[in-house]
Enzyme design. Structure first.
Site, PDB file in Angstrom:
ATOM      1  N   CYS A 274      -0.047  14.807  45.269  1.00  0.00           N
ATOM      2  CA  CYS A 274      -0.211  13.291  45.991  1.00  0.00           C
ATOM      3  C   CYS A 274       0.791  13.607  47.425  1.00  0.00           C
ATOM      4  CB  CYS A 274       0.106  12.249  45.160  1.00  0.00           C
ATOM      5  SG  CYS A 274       1.221  12.636  43.631  1.00  0.00           S
TER       6      CYS A 274
ATOM      7  N   ARG B  89      -4.971  14.957  50.779  1.00  0.00           N
ATOM      8  CA  ARG B  89      -4.366  15.610  49.895  1.00  0.00           C
ATOM      9  C   ARG B  89      -5.198  14.861  48.514  1.00  0.00           C
ATOM     10  NH1 ARG B  89       0.478  18.286  50.755  1.00  0.00           N
ATOM     11  NH2 ARG B  89       1.246  17.977  48.633  1.00  0.00           N
TER      12      ARG B  89
ATOM     13  N   TRP C 277      -2.008  10.813  42.920  1.00  0.00           N
ATOM     14  CA  TRP C 277      -3.286  11.156  42.052  1.00  0.00           C
ATOM     15  C   TRP C 277      -2.994  11.120  40.725  1.00  0.00           C
ATOM     16  CZ3 TRP C 277      -4.651  15.384  39.215  1.00  0.00           C
ATOM     17  CH2 TRP C 277      -5.777  15.593  39.067  1.00  0.00           C
TER      18      TRP C 277
ATOM     19  N   ASN D 180       6.081  13.382  43.190  1.00  0.00           N
ATOM     20  CA  ASN D 180       4.959  14.150  43.012  1.00  0.00           C
ATOM     21  C   ASN D 180       5.297  15.211  41.772  1.00  0.00           C
ATOM     22  OD1 ASN D 180       3.688  13.068  45.071  1.00  0.00           O
ATOM     23  ND2 ASN D 180       4.022  14.787  46.313  1.00  0.00           N
ATOM     24  N   GLY D 181       4.426  15.909  41.241  1.00  0.00           N
ATOM     25  CA  GLY D 181       4.636  16.693  39.983  1.00  0.00           C
ATOM     26  C   GLY D 181       4.276  16.207  38.710  1.00  0.00           C
TER      27      GLY D 181
ATOM     28  N   GLU E 281     -19.424  29.666  45.959  1.00  0.00           N
ATOM     29  CA  GLU E 281     -18.855  28.927  46.916  1.00  0.00           C
ATOM     30  C   GLU E 281     -19.674  27.495  47.452  1.00  0.00           C
ATOM     31  OE1 GLU E 281     -15.979  27.092  49.625  1.00  0.00           O
ATOM     32  OE2 GLU E 281     -15.963  28.200  47.583  1.00  0.00           O
TER      33      GLU E 281
ATOM     34  N   LYS F 217     -19.085  23.733  46.766  1.00  0.00           N
ATOM     35  CA  LYS F 217     -19.219  22.869  48.104  1.00  0.00           C
ATOM     36  C   LYS F 217     -19.980  21.633  47.537  1.00  0.00           C
ATOM     37  CE  LYS F 217     -16.288  23.662  49.505  1.00  0.00           C
ATOM     38  NZ  LYS F 217     -15.423  24.870  49.060  1.00  0.00           N
TER      39      LYS F 217
ATOM     40  N   GLU G 115     -18.400  19.347  45.068  1.00  0.00           N
ATOM     41  CA  GLU G 115     -17.219  18.593  45.100  1.00  0.00           C
ATOM     42  C   GLU G 115     -17.598  17.135  45.928  1.00  0.00           C
ATOM     43  OE1 GLU G 115     -13.601  22.048  45.978  1.00  0.00           O
ATOM     44  OE2 GLU G 115     -15.317  21.989  47.481  1.00  0.00           O
TER      45      GLU G 115
ATOM     46  N   HIS H 211     -31.701  35.742  32.717  1.00  0.00           N
ATOM     47  CA  HIS H 211     -30.971  35.634  31.576  1.00  0.00           C
ATOM     48  C   HIS H 211     -30.577  34.293  31.161  1.00  0.00           C
ATOM     49  CE1 HIS H 211     -30.854  40.051  31.232  1.00  0.00           C
ATOM     50  NE2 HIS H 211     -30.805  40.224  32.578  1.00  0.00           N
TER      51      HIS H 211
ATOM     52  N   LYS I 140      -6.323  17.969  47.697  1.00  0.00           N
ATOM     53  CA  LYS I 140      -6.183  19.041  48.591  1.00  0.00           C
ATOM     54  C   LYS I 140      -5.267  20.251  48.188  1.00  0.00           C
ATOM     55  CE  LYS I 140      -7.603  21.387  52.406  1.00  0.00           C
ATOM     56  NZ  LYS I 140      -8.761  21.825  52.405  1.00  0.00           N
TER      57      LYS I 140
END
Length: 614
Positions: free
Chosen positions: A2, A27, A75, A101-102, A487, A491, A494, A510, A609
Site C-alpha cells: 500500500c 499501488r 490493501w 506497510n507490510g 502474458e 492481462k 487482471e 491434451h 502494483k
C-alpha cells in the site's frame, strides 16, 4: 503493498498528503486515511473505506489544520476492507498514531499478550498490534518514543515500513523500515515521506532510501537522524532522484495503462540508449564488462520472478539458452524460496522485478546469496531494494509505470534480457557475426515497428466490443510466443476479470480442447516463424469445433486470415524478438475489453502494483 505519505515542515500538511496519496493510487488499495497534529496539539485521525476521493469527501467538515501529518492507502491483509481497519491506527490512549506497510507475522501472539495486560483493540489488523505494543513499552518504562519503537521492533517478526506520530511531541515523525520500502525527501526545513519517490518529486529531488533495520527521527529544523534498531548512529546517503513530473500524469490519455502501452516505442528506445551503439554493430552492458568472469563461467542461470516478470523470464530463457548455450531455469520466486533448491557458487541468479520491492523475489535473492550464487538484478525502479541487494544488474529505464497491470515494464524486461543474451553470446563466441548483427539491427527497428502495431488501436477497440460477453478465453502460442500467450491471458484476467488461460498451442489437444465451442474465444499468436504450420493446424482444430479465433499474424498472411474470425497484423521481425511486437495487441485487447465492461483499468480490484508481502 500500500502507500505511505508523510510531511513535517511549515506548510499545511493535508493538501500535500492527499496529493501524495493520489500519486500512490497505482499501488492498489481499498481504504485510505490521514493523521494530523493541529496547532492545539490535537492528534486527529480520519479514515474511510474506498478511494482517496472518498477520504477527501469524508474530511470536508473536519479540522484539517496542521503542519505535521501522515497518510496511508491500505490493501487489506488482516481484517476486511473497512473504515475501522483502515490506517492510521491510534494507540489505546490516542496519544500515538501509526501507518504501516507490510505484515507482522507474529501479531496474534503479541495481541494475545497485550490483551492479557488490559489493552483493548479497535480493529482486526496486525498494524494496531504494533502501535499498542509501542505504547505499552513506552508507558511501562517511561521510555522516549524512539527507544520504545526500537524495543517493540525487536519483538516483531515480519516486514514493515512505519511512520509514527506522538501528540506529546508534535514536532517529530518516527519512521522505520524492514523489507518494505520507505523514502525520505529532504526539503528546506521540511521533510517528506513516501513508499516511493513519486509523492516527493514535486517538492524535492534529494532523498534518502532507508535501509533494512534503519529508524529515522525526523524534525523539520534539524538534520535527519538515522539510527539502527540497536541505536547505532548511521550516516544516511542522500541521493538525487530524476523523475519527470509529467511522467506521472496521464498526458491526455483516459487511463495510465493506455498511455503506457503507447509509450513502449519510446521506452524501448530509452532502454537501448547507450547500450546498442549507433552503428548497430555492438551491444554493451556495463554489468557484462564489469563482471565478465562471473557471468561467463556460470554453469547455469536461474531466473526468479513473479507474474509478468516471470513471463519475461521465460522469453529470456529461450534467448540465453539459444544464443549462449547455457542452461537456464525459470522459477516462481514464491516457490523457489520454500522448496530447498539446489544452488551453487557456479550459478548466476537473475532476479526480475518491475518495482524492485517484490517480497518473494527479494527473499529468493537472499536465499541465493546464502548459497554463494552470483546475483544479477533486472529492475525498473532506481534505488529500490533488489538493485541494492544484488551483485550487479541492469535497469530497464522505461519510466514510472503507474497502471497496476504491467505493460511497458514487460517489454523493457524482454529487451534487457535480449541484450544480455547478445552480449554474453558474443563474449562466449557462441553466436555468428552475421546472426549477431541481424538481431542487433532488428532490435534497433523494433520501436518503429511497435508504432505500426499501435496504429491498429482503433480496430482492436472495435473487435473488443464483440468479446465483452465472453466468460472464458484461451490464449495459444508456440516457442517465443508461448510466454506471450501466458502474458496476454494474465492481462485479460487482471483488468477485465474474465477467466483466461494461456497454453502452448500443441498442448491444447491434451485437455483444453474440451472447452472449445461457439462461445469460446481463442487468441492464437500465429506469426510466420518456424512453427507456423503447426500453429495453423491448431487453428483448424479450433475452427472445426466452432471456436472463435482471434489470430495475431505476420503482415500479408493470407492463409490464416481466410479462416480466422478476427485478424491483427504485425510487421515481420526475427523470431526471437517477436514477443516485443506480439504482446502489444494482447495488451490493447485486454484494455479495450475491460473498458467496454466498465472496469477500473488502472486500479483493478484486489491487486497491488508493488507486492511487498507474501
Amino acid at each position: 503493498m500500500c502507500g505511505i505519505v508523510g510531511y513535517i515542515g511549515n506548510r499545511e500538511a493535508f493538501p500535500i498528503l492527499i496529493k501524495g496519496l493520489h500519486r500512490l493510487e497505482y499501488r492498489g488499495y481499498d481504504s485510505a486515511g490521514v493523521a494530523l497534529i493541529n496547532k492545539d496539539g490535537n492528534l486527529n485521525v480520519y479514515k474511510t473505506k474506498g478511494k482517496v476521493d472518498d477520504l477527501v469527501a469524508f474530511c470536508t467538515d473536519k479540522d484539517l489544520s496542521g503542519t505535521v501529518g501522515v497518510a496511508h492507502t491500505r490493501w487489506a491483509t488482516h481484517g476486511e476492507p473497512s473504515s475501522v481497519n483502515a490506517h492510521p491506527h491510534y494507540s489505546q490512549s490516542k496519544n500515538l498514531a501509526i501507518i504501516h506497510n507490510g505484515i507482522i507475522e507474529n501479531y496474534a501472539i503479541l495481541r494475545k499478550r497485550l490483551s492479557e495486560k488490559g489493552v483493548t483493540f479497535r480493529s482486526d489488523t496486525d498494524t494496531e498490534v504494533l502501535v499498542q505494543l509501542i505504547e505499552y513499552i513506552q508507558e511501562r518504562k517511561n521510555f522516549d518514543l524512539l527507544t520504545a519503537v526500537q524495543l517493540a521492533l525487536h519483538e516483531v517478526i515480519g516486514a514493515y515500513s512505519i511512520a509514527l506520530l506522538d501528540k506529546r511531541n508534535p514536532n517529530q515523525i518516527i519512521a522505520a523500515r524492514y523489507q518494505s520500502p520507505l523514502v525520505i525527501g529532504i526539503g528546506d526545513h521540511e521533510y517528506f515521506l513516501g513508499s516511493d519517490a513519486s509523492p516527493l518529486v514535486e517538492y524535492t529531488d534529494k532523498v534518502v532510501y532507508l535501509q533494512d533495520g534503519n529508524i529515522a527521527v525526523i524534525r523539520p529544523d534539524e538534520e535527519l537522524k538515522v539510527v539502527s534498531i540497536l541505536n547505532r548512529p548511521l550516516s544516511p546517503e542522500v541521493q538525487t532522484v530524476d523523475i519527470n513530473l509529467g511522467e506521472l500524469e496521464k498526458g491526455g490519455y483516459p487511463h495510465f495503462m493506455l498511455k503506457e502501452i503507447f509509450e513502449q516505442p519510446e521506452c524501448l528506445t530509452n532502454c537501448m540508449r547507450g547500450r546498442v551503439n549507433v552503428d548497430r554493430d555492438n551491444v554493451v552492458l556495463s554489468a557484462v564488462i564489469d563482471y565478465k568472469k562471473q557471468l561467463l563461467n556460470a554453469k547455469r542461470f536461474i531466473i526468479v520472478a513473479c507474474g509478468t516478470s516471470w513471463h519475461a523470464g521465460l522469453i529470456g530463457k529461450q534467448m540465453i539458452e539459444g544464443l549462449c548455450r547455457i542452461p537456464v531455469e525459470v522459477e516462481y520466486a514464491s516457490e523457489f524460496r520454500y522448496r530447498n533448491p539446489v544452488i551453487t557458487p557456479d550459478d548466476v541468479v537473475i532476479a526480475i522485478s518491475q518495482s524492485g520491492e517484490t517480497a518473494d523475489t527479494l527473499a529468493a535473492v537472499k536465499l541465493a546469496r546464502e548459497h554463494g550464487a552470483f546475483i544479477y538484478g533486472i529492475c525498473n525502479a532506481v534505488g529500490s531494494s533488489i538493485p541494492r541487494a544484488t551483485d550487479t544488474g541492469s535497469y530497464i529505464h522505461v519510466g514510472p509505470e503507474i497502471g497496476v497491470a504491467s505493460t511497458k515494464a514487460f517489454t523493457g524486461q524482454v529487451a534487457v534480457l535480449s541484450m544480455l543474451a547478445l552480449a554474453l553470446a558474443k563474449e562466449k563466441g557462441t553466436i555468428s557475426d552475421s546472426l549477431y548483427l541481424e538481431i542487433l539491427n532488428e532490435l534497433h527497428e523494433i520501436p518503429s515497428k511497435m508504432e505500426k502495431v499501435l496504429k491498429q488501436n482503433d480496430a482492436i477497440a472495435d473487435l473488443s466490443r464483440t468479446f465483452t460477453y465472453a466468460r472464458n478465453f484461451l490464449y495459444l502460442g508456440r516457442g517465443y510466443n508461448y510466454p506471450v500467450a501466458l502474458e496476454g491471458a494474465l492481462k485479460l484476467k487482471e483488468i477485465s476479470y474474465i477467466h483466461a488461460e494461456g497454453y502452448p498451442a500443441a498442448e491444447m489437444k491434451h485437455g483444453p480442447i474440451a472447452l472449445i465451442d461457439s462461445d469460446m474465444p481463442v487468441v492464437v499468436i500465429a506469426t510466420h516463424n518456424a512453427m507456423y504450420e503447426k500453429v495453423l493446424s491448431n487453428i483448424q482444430e479450433v475452427k472445426a469445433r466452432k471456436g472463435k479465433v482471434i489470430a495475431v499474424v505476420t503482415s500479408g498472411d493470407d492463409t490464416i486470415s481466410s479462416i480466422a474470425d478476427e485478424v491483427i497484423e504485425l510487421p515481420d521481425t526475427i523470431e526471437c524478438l517477436e514477443p516485443l511486437l506480439s504482446t502489444i495487441p494482447l495488451q490493447l485487447l485486454a484494455y479495450h475489453i475491460a473498458v467496454c465492461k466498465g472496469k477500473d483499468v488502472d486500479q483493478p480490484r484486489n491487486l497491488a502494483k508493488s507486492v511487498t508481502v507474501e
